[in-house]
Design a protein around this motif. Structure first.
Motif, mmCIF file in Angstrom:
data_model
loop_
_atom_site.group_PDB
_atom_site.id
_atom_site.type_symbol
_atom_site.label_atom_id
_atom_site.label_comp_id
_atom_site.label_asym_id
_atom_site.label_seq_id
_atom_site.Cartn_x
_atom_site.Cartn_y
_atom_site.Cartn_z
ATOM 1 N N LEU A 1 11.520 -132.796 -85.685
ATOM 2 C CA LEU A 1 12.872 -133.366 -85.682
ATOM 3 C C LEU A 1 13.525 -133.271 -87.055
ATOM 4 O O LEU A 1 14.737 -133.083 -87.172
ATOM 5 N N SER B 1 17.998 -139.393 -83.505
ATOM 6 C CA SER B 1 18.143 -137.946 -83.408
ATOM 7 C C SER B 1 18.956 -137.552 -82.186
ATOM 8 O O SER B 1 19.909 -136.768 -82.281
ATOM 9 N N LEU C 1 18.527 -135.507 -88.950
ATOM 10 C CA LEU C 1 17.622 -135.207 -87.848
ATOM 11 C C LEU C 1 18.234 -134.065 -87.040
ATOM 12 O O LEU C 1 19.452 -133.874 -87.033
ATOM 13 N N VAL D 1 12.721 -134.117 -79.112
ATOM 14 C CA VAL D 1 12.985 -135.550 -79.104
ATOM 15 C C VAL D 1 12.544 -136.235 -77.812
ATOM 16 O O VAL D 1 12.034 -137.363 -77.839
#
Length: 357
Positions: free
Chosen positions: A283, A213, A220, A175
C-alpha cells in the motif's frame, strides 16, 4: 472458477456448500454466455483474436460482455458477490476480493480500450456499480458484507476509467485482502456491537491504514489510484464519481472511528501479521507508480473528500438504522438479473452501432 468453488465450500457446512454451489452455478452460466459469444466471433472471423470483435455480430458482443460483467461482479449482474464474499472463510474472502474477482474485469478493460462504443458502455456500467455498491455499503451493519458491497463499488471504479483501471485494480487488490483479514479477527461482525465493544489497538491500526488507503488518503496507493481515475473520467462522470468518493469515505469512517483498547484480549495469529505486513508494504510502496498525483491541488481535493465523508458520517449516517432490501441477491433473481442486463446490453450496442453507421 472451480478452484474458487472448492475454497468457498472447503468448510463443508451446509451453508458453505450452498454458497459454493450458488457461485459455481452463476459463474458457469456467465461463462456459457461468454463461450457462445466467442464461438460466434470465431464463426465470423475464423479466429478467436480480440481484433475479431470489431467484425463480430451484435449478439456475440452482447453475450461476451454479459459473461464478463457477471464474472467480474459488475452492477446488477454481480449481485451474487455480496453473499459469496461475506459467507466465505476470511482468507477465502480476501483471495476472492483481491485476485479472483478481477478475472472478468481485465478483458473488459482491454476491449474498452479497443472500441470507443464499448468504452462508453463499460464506463456506464462502472458508474452504476460504483453507486449501487456504495449506497448498500453505507447502510449495511455486517462488517464482511460492508466490505463485500464495497468491493462491488470498487469494481465500478476500475471500469469507470478503463485506461487507468489496471492501477486501480492493483490498489484494490492490496487493500481489500488487508481489510478482510483484519475484520476476520474482530470480536464481532456487527458494526453496532463493535461501536460499543473496544478491540485490540493493533488490529485497529491496520484497519485504519487500509481504510485510509481505500478512501483516497495521501501517502497510500489508494490516493494515486483515485486521483488517476478522477483525472481520466469523462465530463458526464465527474460529479457522480466525486459524490461516490465521498460515499466511500463515509463507509470506511465506520471502521476508522471504532473504539479500541491496547489491552483488549483478542489474540492475533502470526500468519495474520506475516500477510498484513506484506500488504501494507505494498500500500505504501505502490505510490511509486504515480508520484505525479502529489500536487497541492490533488492533495487538498483528496483531504476535502475524506473530511466531507467523515463529517457526513458523524452528523447523519452514524445513527442511521435504515436497512436496504436484499431481494436482488436472492438466488432465483440472479439469472433474471443477468437476463435483464443481456437485454439492456443488446439495446445499447445496437443503438450505438446503428448511430455510428
Amino acid at each position: 472458477g472451480i478452484a474458487a468453488f472448492l475454497l468457498i465450500a472447503y468448510p463443508r457446512t451446509e451453508r458453505s456448500l450452498w454458497v459454493g454451489l450458488r457461485y459455481l452455478f452463476v459463474s458457469n452460466t456467465a461463462m456459457l454466455f461468454y463461450l457462445v459469444g466467442a464461438v460466434l466471433v470465431y464463426r465470423a472471423n475464423h479466429s478467436f483474436a480480440f481484433a475479431g470483435l470489431g467484425n463480430a455480430p451484435i449478439e456475440a458482443l452482447t453475450l461476451i460482455l454479459v459473461g464478463l460483467l457477471t464474472k467480474g461482479g459488475v452492477f446488477l449482474s454481480g449481485m451474487w458477490l455480496p453473499l459469496t464474499y461475506a459467507e466465505s472463510a476470511t482468507p477465502v474472502s480476501a483471495l476472492l476480493s483481491g485476485i479472483v474477482g478481477k478475472a472478468g474485469l481485465f478483458p473488459l478493460l482491454r476491449y474498452a480500450l479497443m472500441s470507443d462504443e464499448i468504452d462508453t458502455i463499460v464506463r456506464i456500467f462502472g458508474v452504476g456499480a460504483v453507486l449501487l455498491g456504495v449506497i448498500y455499503a453505507i447502510f449495511e451493519t455486517d462488517t464482511k458484507r460492508i466490505l463485500a458491497l464495497s468491493s462491488l463499488s470498487q469494481i465500478g471504479w476500475i471500469l469507470a476509467a478503463p485506461e487507468v483501471g489496471g492501477f486501480y485494480a492493483l490498489a484494490h487488490g492490496l487493500v481489500k485482502p488487508t481489510l478482510f483479514l483484519t475484520v476476520g479477527g474482530l470480536p464481532s461482525r456487527n458494526i453496532k456491537e463493535l461501536q460499543q465493544q473496544p478491540f485490540n489497538t493493533s488490529l485497529w491500526i491496520v484497519l485504519v491504514v487500509a481504510s485510509l488507503s481505500i478512501s483516497g488518503f495521501p501517502f497510500l496507493v489508494g490516493f494515486g489510484a483515485k486521483i488517476s481515475t478522477l483525472d481520466n473520467v469523462l465530463p458526464w462522470q465527474t460529479i457522480v464519481m466525486n459524490v461516490a468518493a465521498v460515499g466511500t469515505a463515509i463507509v470506511y469512517a465506520r471502521f476508522i472511528f471504532l473504539p479500541h483498547h491496547k489491552q483488549a484480549g483478542q489474540e492475533v495469529e502470526f500468519g495474520f501479521w506475516a500477510a498484513v505486513i506484506v500488504l501494507i508494504g505494498g500500500l505504501i510502496g505502490a505510490n511509486a507508480f504515480y508520484f505525479e498525483a502529489y500536487t497541492v491541488a490533488n492533495t487538498v481535493k483528496a483531504l476535502a473528500i475524506v473530511a466531507a465523508g467523515w463529517l457526513a458520517y458523524g452528523l447523519i449516517f452514524k445513527r442511521s438504522a435504515l436497512r436496504l432490501p436484499r431481494v436482488l441477491e436472492q438466488f432465483e433473481h440472479l439469472i433474471g438479473g443477468m437476463s435483464l442486463i443481456l437485454i439492456l446490453l443488446f439495446w445499447m450496442i445496437f443503438t450505438r452501432l446503428d448511430l455510428s453507421i
